[in-house]
Design a protein around this motif. Structure first.
Motif: not given
Ligand code: SF4
Lengths: 76, 363
Positions: B316-318, B321, B331, B338, B345, B355
């Motif tokens: 997860c790149l939350c 981001i 992502c 997701c 996330g 997202c």
């Protein structure tokens, strides 16, 4: 979640108001409002509380400024 | 209400776009502006404003979604509370689907936990009033827009003499993370679209540090499409003229001094504390803790609970981001593993999350 919505006050009972927008009614506590709120005013309602008044004159001034930016010949 | 609809007028939006084009012409790199408020993020995706503004202006989303910046450990604690006997969890709807390390409030509810969605913190106080034999724990998440409403609920509970209403507080304050992001050389932020309703409470003066000390133009901007465009136009004009000041585009709601009464109530119930921001890390004095006088309403002080070790979700790149460094499309889980129905996330959960907005409205 952080969304506040402009609504018109339709009734006030002490520090509780009822406000409406597009036919949807919500209770709005006036606990956080230092300034007076009257029936007919627009307020920003967030999580059941009025957090600010919406100044109609100001809104119209902003719109006028925005319209100045709009010159039809630019878009042709 | 007709005149408010005009803030969505396509002609006005396109007219402002033309002006912005004029201001950005001839520059070697696009002007990079960060929108700090989740509501801006939603409007920008919904009305396709990025497309209209490029290539002269690049908009990046910041840490303005309160659910998204709440650390996973907070969700884990809420989950642990929901398992305690005699406990009702009351929360805004957004928090329920946020995945914790191994569960979410939604999952706990499905397993029989008493987790209720409320629209207002005052509804949670009413729940406590009607259920005097049980404890009600309210999930106090949100920025300066929400913190005064939660403070108000604590004052209301005190007024009613309730001893079964508690808040699990994780409130955060906005100007500090902006200062942190400003000093990140990777980001190269040229200006901030400052949040609309946070500023209705705090006013516009707190951004002066950014404008005057850091030299970054700041415009407090509303969240209708024409507001966002005008905010961008004002930022572009400052840059083009080599100025950096604080301006208020959303003057119909935001005053320089903010909402004094709300600030007073907030200062009465809460006290500044260091806070952990998901993705950004700890930031000194960027959170609000319940003040000592109101300790009886502080879930963490009064209701002990054992919480699992926090574990972030792989892939997860939350975090990136939330700093505006990558977009959801970077992502690999986006739209696949997701989705809003099965979020990995937090950014995919709240409708204000970057997202979720990207998923709903596409590029
Ligand atoms: S798409 Fe999902 S997994 Fe990827 S960064 Fe966003 S929330 Fe995290």
């Amino acid at each position: 979640m952080c969304v506040g919505v402009p609504m018109r006050v339709i009734s006030i009972d002490g520090s509780d108001a009822v406000a409406e927008i597009d036919g949807v009614r919500r209770e709005a506590s006036l606990m956080l409002m230092g300034e007076e709120v009257r029936v007919g005013d627009f307020i920003i309602v967030h999580a059941g509380f009025a957090i600010s008044r919406l100044d109609e004159e100001d809104a119209k001034e902003t719109l006028a400024l925005m319209r100045e930016a709009f010159k039809p010949e630019d878009l042709a | 209400m007709n005149y408010l609809d005009e803030f969505r007028d396509k002609e006005v939006v396109l007219g402002l776009a033309e002006r912005i084009k004029g201001l950005t012409a001839g520059r070697t790199r696009p002007m990079t502006f960060m929108e700090v408020c989740g509501t801006h993020t939603m409007a920008i995706y919904q009305y396709g404003l990025r497309g209209i503004l490029s290539p002269g202006v690049r908009l990046i989303s910041g840490p303005g979604c309160p659910v998204c910046v709440t650390p996973i450990g907070y969700v884990d604690k809420a989950v642990a509370y929901s398992r305690l006997p005699g406990t009702i969890i009351a929360s805004f709807g957004d928090m329920l689907r946020v995945p914790g390390s191994s569960s979410s409030l939604m999952e706990e509810r499905a397993k029989g936990g008493d987790v209720r969605i409320v629209y207002s913190p005052l509804d949670a106080v009413k729940l406590a009033e009607r259920n005097r034999d049980r404890r009600v724990i309210f999930m106090g998440v949100g920025f300066e827009t929400t913190a005064p409403t939660v403070a108000g609920s604590i004052l209301a509970a005190k007024g009613l003499g309730l001893d079964n209403y508690f808040v699990l507080a994780s409130h955060k304050t906005i100007p500090k993370p902006m200062e942190v992001l400003t000093s990140d050389p990777e980001l190269e932020i040229d200006g901030y679209l400052c949040p609309a309703h946070v500023s209705a409470i705090i006013g516009a003066t707190p951004y002066r540090v950014l404008a005057e000390k850091c030299g970054i133009p700041c415009v407090v901007t509303g969240f209708e499409p024409a507001d966002v465009m005008q905010g961008v136009e004002m930022l572009a004009r400052q840059l083009a003229e080599g100025r950096s000041t604080v301006e208020i585009q959303y003057s119909r709601v935001v005053k320089w001094e903010g909402n004094k009464k709300a600030l007073e109530i907030m200062a009465e119930v809460f006290t500044p504390c260091d806070a952990e921001w998901r993705g950004i890390g700890p930031i000194p004095e960027s959170g609000l803790a319940i003040a000592g006088t109101y300790a009886p309403f502080d879930a963490e002080r009064v209701v002990p609970v054992e919480v699992e070790e926090p574990r972030e979700h792989m892939g997860c790149l939350c975090g990136e981001i939330l700093k505006g460094k990558v977009t959801p499309f970077d992502c690999t889980l986006f739209g696949k593993a997701c989705t809003p129905e099965a979020p990995v996330g937090a950014c995919m959960v709240s409708s204000e999350g970057t997202c979720a907005a990207a998923y709903k409205y596409g590029r």
